[in-house]
Design an enzyme around this catalytic site. Structure first.
Site, short mmCIF file in Angstrom:
data_model
loop_
_atom_site.label_atom_id
_atom_site.label_comp_id
_atom_site.label_asym_id
_atom_site.label_seq_id
_atom_site.Cartn_x
_atom_site.Cartn_y
_atom_site.Cartn_z
N LYS A 10 -0.96 -2.41 -4.45
CA LYS A 10 -0.55 -2.75 -3.16
C LYS A 10 0.58 -3.89 -3.01
O LYS A 10 0.96 -4.52 -4.15
CB LYS A 10 -1.67 -3.56 -2.35
CG LYS A 10 -2.77 -2.22 -1.92
CD LYS A 10 -4.02 -3.02 -1.33
CE LYS A 10 -4.95 -2.09 -0.82
NZ LYS A 10 -6.46 -2.44 -0.16
N TYR A 50 -4.28 4.30 7.58
CA TYR A 50 -5.49 3.52 7.73
C TYR A 50 -6.12 3.71 9.05
O TYR A 50 -6.68 2.97 9.44
CB TYR A 50 -5.14 1.94 7.61
CG TYR A 50 -5.17 1.63 6.05
CD1 TYR A 50 -6.32 1.52 5.28
CD2 TYR A 50 -4.14 0.93 5.37
CE1 TYR A 50 -6.31 1.24 3.96
CE2 TYR A 50 -3.93 0.61 4.20
CZ TYR A 50 -5.13 0.83 3.30
OH TYR A 50 -5.10 0.17 2.09
N ASN A 113 -6.05 -7.13 -1.94
CA ASN A 113 -6.92 -7.01 -3.03
C ASN A 113 -6.28 -6.02 -4.19
O ASN A 113 -6.80 -5.21 -4.96
CB ASN A 113 -8.19 -6.55 -2.60
CG ASN A 113 -8.17 -5.41 -1.96
OD1 ASN A 113 -7.17 -4.79 -1.44
ND2 ASN A 113 -9.33 -4.92 -1.33
N HIS A 116 -5.66 0.42 -3.78
CA HIS A 116 -6.41 1.16 -2.99
C HIS A 116 -6.68 2.41 -3.73
O HIS A 116 -6.03 2.55 -4.79
CB HIS A 116 -5.54 1.74 -1.80
CG HIS A 116 -6.27 2.92 -1.08
ND1 HIS A 116 -7.11 2.81 -0.17
CD2 HIS A 116 -6.26 4.23 -1.44
CE1 HIS A 116 -7.51 4.17 0.24
NE2 HIS A 116 -7.01 4.90 -0.65
N GLU A 127 -5.63 12.34 1.39
CA GLU A 127 -4.62 11.06 1.21
C GLU A 127 -3.39 11.60 0.28
O GLU A 127 -2.21 11.33 0.42
CB GLU A 127 -5.36 10.00 0.53
CG GLU A 127 -6.30 9.09 1.43
CD GLU A 127 -7.20 8.02 0.89
OE1 GLU A 127 -7.89 7.65 1.65
OE2 GLU A 127 -7.01 8.00 -0.39
#
Ligand code: ADP
Ligand code: MG
Length: 139
Positions: A10, A50, A113, A116, A127
């Protein structure tokens, strides 16, 4: 059983130049990077990815965060790759992540965080196909 999962490094991690440290964690966990590309997501890309979270209160902030800098998209392959990746990632909230996990070591916050990872083989397949063509995956 050899399996594939989808992973994202991320923007908080690309910003801090720690993609290599995270990839080392994945490789040390027995996962192989069989596809990888660094991209800057548009708002539409992040909203589509998302979509499952679109009713959640954190959705708009999450989209803003995921478009705030480059992301590294990956396909990881290995024995029970989906579960193995979730294990090495650690809990969503880094305050609850087990010692030695990516999120325990590197995450900045519940939102930022660092990684993913797909939560099931079914979602992994969806995905992966959203982000990679078959020709881009080289096992
Ligand atoms: P995971 O990434 O562990 O599968 P979720 O699918 O529940 O977690 O959430 C997707 C992402 O949304 C999280 O990784 C995190 O970046 C963000 N997020 C989840 N819950 C919150 C929250 N309560 N507040 C802010 N951001 C959140
Ligand atoms: Mg999730």
């Amino acid at each position: 059983m050899t399996e594939r999962t989808f992973s994202i490094i991320k923007p908080d991690a690309t910003r801090r130049n720690i993609t290599g440290k995270i990839i080392t964690k994945l490789e040390d966990a027995g996962l192989r990077v069989v596809a990888q590309k660094r991209v800057r997501w548009s708002k539409a890309d992040a909203e589509a990815f998302y979509a499952v979270h679109k009713e959640r209160p954190f959705f708009n902030d999450l989209v803003a965060f995921m478009t705030s800098g480059p992301v590294v998209l990956q396909v990881l392959e290995g024995d029970t790759a989906v579960a193995r990746n979730r294990e090495i990632m650690g809990a969503t909230n880094p305050a609850e992540a087990a010692a030695g996990t990516i999120r325990a070591e590197y995450a900045e916050s519940l939102e930022a965080n660092s990684v993913h990872g797909s939560d099931s083989p079914e979602n992994a397949a969806i995905e992966i196909s959203q982000c990679f063509s078959d020709a881009e995956i080289v096992g």
